[in-house]
Enzyme design. Structure first.
Site, PDB file in Angstrom:
ATOM      1  N   LYS A  49       0.846  -1.204   0.000  1.00  0.00           N
ATOM      2  CA  LYS A  49       0.000   0.000   0.000  1.00  0.00           C
ATOM      3  C   LYS A  49       0.880   1.253   0.000  1.00  0.00           C
ATOM      4  O   LYS A  49       0.627   2.204  -0.730  1.00  0.00           O
ATOM      5  CB  LYS A  49      -0.909  -0.002   1.243  1.00  0.00           C
ATOM      6  N   GLN A  93      -4.462  -1.431   9.806  1.00  0.00           N
ATOM      7  CA  GLN A  93      -4.339  -2.746   9.174  1.00  0.00           C
ATOM      8  C   GLN A  93      -4.884  -3.824  10.109  1.00  0.00           C
ATOM      9  O   GLN A  93      -4.488  -3.909  11.264  1.00  0.00           O
ATOM     10  CB  GLN A  93      -2.856  -3.018   8.831  1.00  0.00           C
ATOM     11  N   ASP A 116     -10.956   3.150   4.670  1.00  0.00           N
ATOM     12  CA  ASP A 116     -11.520   1.816   4.395  1.00  0.00           C
ATOM     13  C   ASP A 116     -13.045   1.832   4.401  1.00  0.00           C
ATOM     14  O   ASP A 116     -13.672   0.837   4.014  1.00  0.00           O
ATOM     15  CB  ASP A 116     -11.050   0.821   5.475  1.00  0.00           C
TER      16      ASP A 116
END
Ligand code: NAP
Length: 278
Positions: A49, A93, A116
């Site tokens: 990422k 994460q 997200d």
């Protein structure tokens, strides 16, 4: 033979467009990724990422904590990032160590920086059919892939196997919001094959090799989200690829299908949050 839904090709196209767009910004978006512990898969995902973000001009920072960090330290850090004007996107994460509540941590992220789309505000908007700040990355990437290949969703029977908050659950709602008739299957579902046989669009997000060719309807669209490694370290999806590609009209491969689209969506979301805050 089914047409391959090429996630890498679409990802590359999206990233070229984003890089061009970001080059015109006076200030740059900044994505902060919080990583807790030493899970090797998480470290690889976070590294990918960060590399991708930096390549297209997003400022990217990783905050790495050891696995014994206390929940309140993590939450205080998130509050600090929420209040930092230079930070435009925050990602925690997953998974987190067992002693930390994922719910408390996700709840701490400001919805406007929730890249997200997992906070209760953004999830609530999604599930009430309204527009969240951003949509969860994996289902968003899947819809972009379907749209790229001109695959109609409205009126189709979409079967989603898996109901996690990361993939299956938001996927089912996003397909419903696009006027599909949606069936969600999970580990308690009886007669899975009978249900998948009626799918015009099948999305499998389980992480086990459970979808065989004979479980598919002729001409269906197959989206394989699952990723797991066999004993020799080879990557597999949920779907038995060869037989399925003879029955389906479109199929996404593993690797090269949904994975690249998830990262493209993360970059799109980072830029969307930045532009919303301008
Ligand atoms: P997860 O949280 O483990 O959820 C798995 C889901 O599969 C659960 O809802 C579970 O049902 C269901 N399930 C398990 N066994 C089943 C069975 N025999 N029949 C029907 N359903 C069954 O996983 P996840 O986070 O959603 O991820 C799923 C897979 O996608 C994993 O392989 C993951 O690595 C992969 N993934 C890929 C990407 C990408 O970008 N390519 C992104 C995210 C995830 P219950 O709810 O009843 O337990």
């Amino acid at each position: 033979m089914a047409t391959i839904l090429d996630g890498k090709k679409l990802r590359d196209k999206i990233l070229v467009d984003l890089e061009q767009k970001i080059s015109t910004f006076e200030h740059k978006p900044k994505l902060v990724v919080i990583l807790v512990g030493d899970n090797p898969a998480s470290q690889i995902y976070v590294g990918n990422k960060q590399k991708c973000a930096q390549k297209i001009g997003i400022i990217s920072e990783v905050v790495h904590y050891s696995s014994d960090i206390e929940e309140n330290v993590l939450i205080n850090k998130i509050h600090e990032l929420n209040n930092d004007k230079s930070v435009t996107a925050i990602l925690v994460q997953l998974p987190l160590p067992k002693h930390i509540s994922k719910i408390n941590v996700i709840d701490a992220i400001a919805p406007k920086k929730d890249v997200d789309g997992f906070t209760p505000y953004n999830f609530g908007k999604l599930f009430s059919g309204e527009k969240p700040y951003v949509y969860p990355c994996t289902p968003k990437g899947i819809l972009l892939l379907l749209d790229e290949y001109g695959i109609d969703i409205a009126g189709k029977h979409a079967v989603v196997v898996g109901r996690s908050n990361i993939v299956g659950h938001p996927m089912s709602q996003m397909l419903l919001n696009r006027n599909a008739t949606v069936t969600v299957c999970h580990s308690h579902t009886r007669n899975l094959a009978q249900i998948t046989k009626t799918a015009d669009i099948l999305v499998s997000a389980v992480g086990k090799n459970i979808i065989k060719g004979e479980m598919l309807k002729s001409g269906c669209v197959v989206i394989d989200v699952g990723i797991f490694k066999d004993g020799s370290g080879k990557l597999h999806g949920d779907v038995e690829f060869e037989p399925s590609s003879k029955i389906a009209s479109y199929i996404s491969p593993v690797p090269g299908g949904v994975g690249p689209m998830t990262i493209a969506s993360l970059m799109l979301n980072t830029v969307e949050l930045f532009e919303n805050n301008l």
